[in-house]
Design a protein around this motif. Structure first.
Motif: not given
Length: 107
Positions: A9-16, A99-102, A104-107
C-alpha cells in the motif's frame, strides 16, 4: 501478512504521488521552462514556453505602442496563445483534481 500488505500500500501511495508530481511538472512546463537554472545559456537549451512568448509580445507592445489595430498575424498569435492557455489550464485542473482525490482517499 499484514506488514507485506502495508508495504504494498505504501509503494502504491508513493507511486501515485510520484505520478501526480510528474503530471504537475508537465502542466507547469507548458507555461515556463522548469529546467532553467538561472544561467544565461539556459534560454538557448530549451524552446521558450508560453509565458516567455507572451511576455515578449507584451514587451513589443510596450515599445511600439498599441495605437494601431492588430495585424492578421497578431490576431492569429492571440488565438494560438488562447488555445495553449486553455490546454495549460485543463492540465492544471486535472492535476488539482487528482491531488484532491488522492488527499480524500487518504493517500
Amino acid at each position: 501478512d499484514q506488514s507485506a500488505r502495508d508495504r504494498m500500500a505504501g509503494n502504491t501511495r508513493e507511486g501515485s504521488w510520484n505520478e501526480l508530481a510528474q503530471k504537475a511538472e508537465a502542466a507547469e512546463d507548458q507555461l515556463v521552462d522548469i529546467h532553467l537554472t538561472g544561467r544565461s545559456e539556459d534560454s538557448f537549451r530549451h524552446p521558450m514556453r508560453l509565458y516567455g512568448k507572451m511576455m515578449a509580445v507584451l514587451q513589443n507592445l510596450g515599445e511600439t505602442g498599441a495605437d494601431l489595430p492588430p495585424t492578421s498575424q497578431e490576431i492569429e498569435v492571440n488565438r494560438e496563445f488562447q488555445q495553449r492557455l486553455a490546454q495549460a489550464k485543463t492540465a492544471y485542473e486535472q492535476v488539482m483534481q487528482a491531488a484532491n482525490q488522492a488527499l480524500k482517499g487518504g493517500q
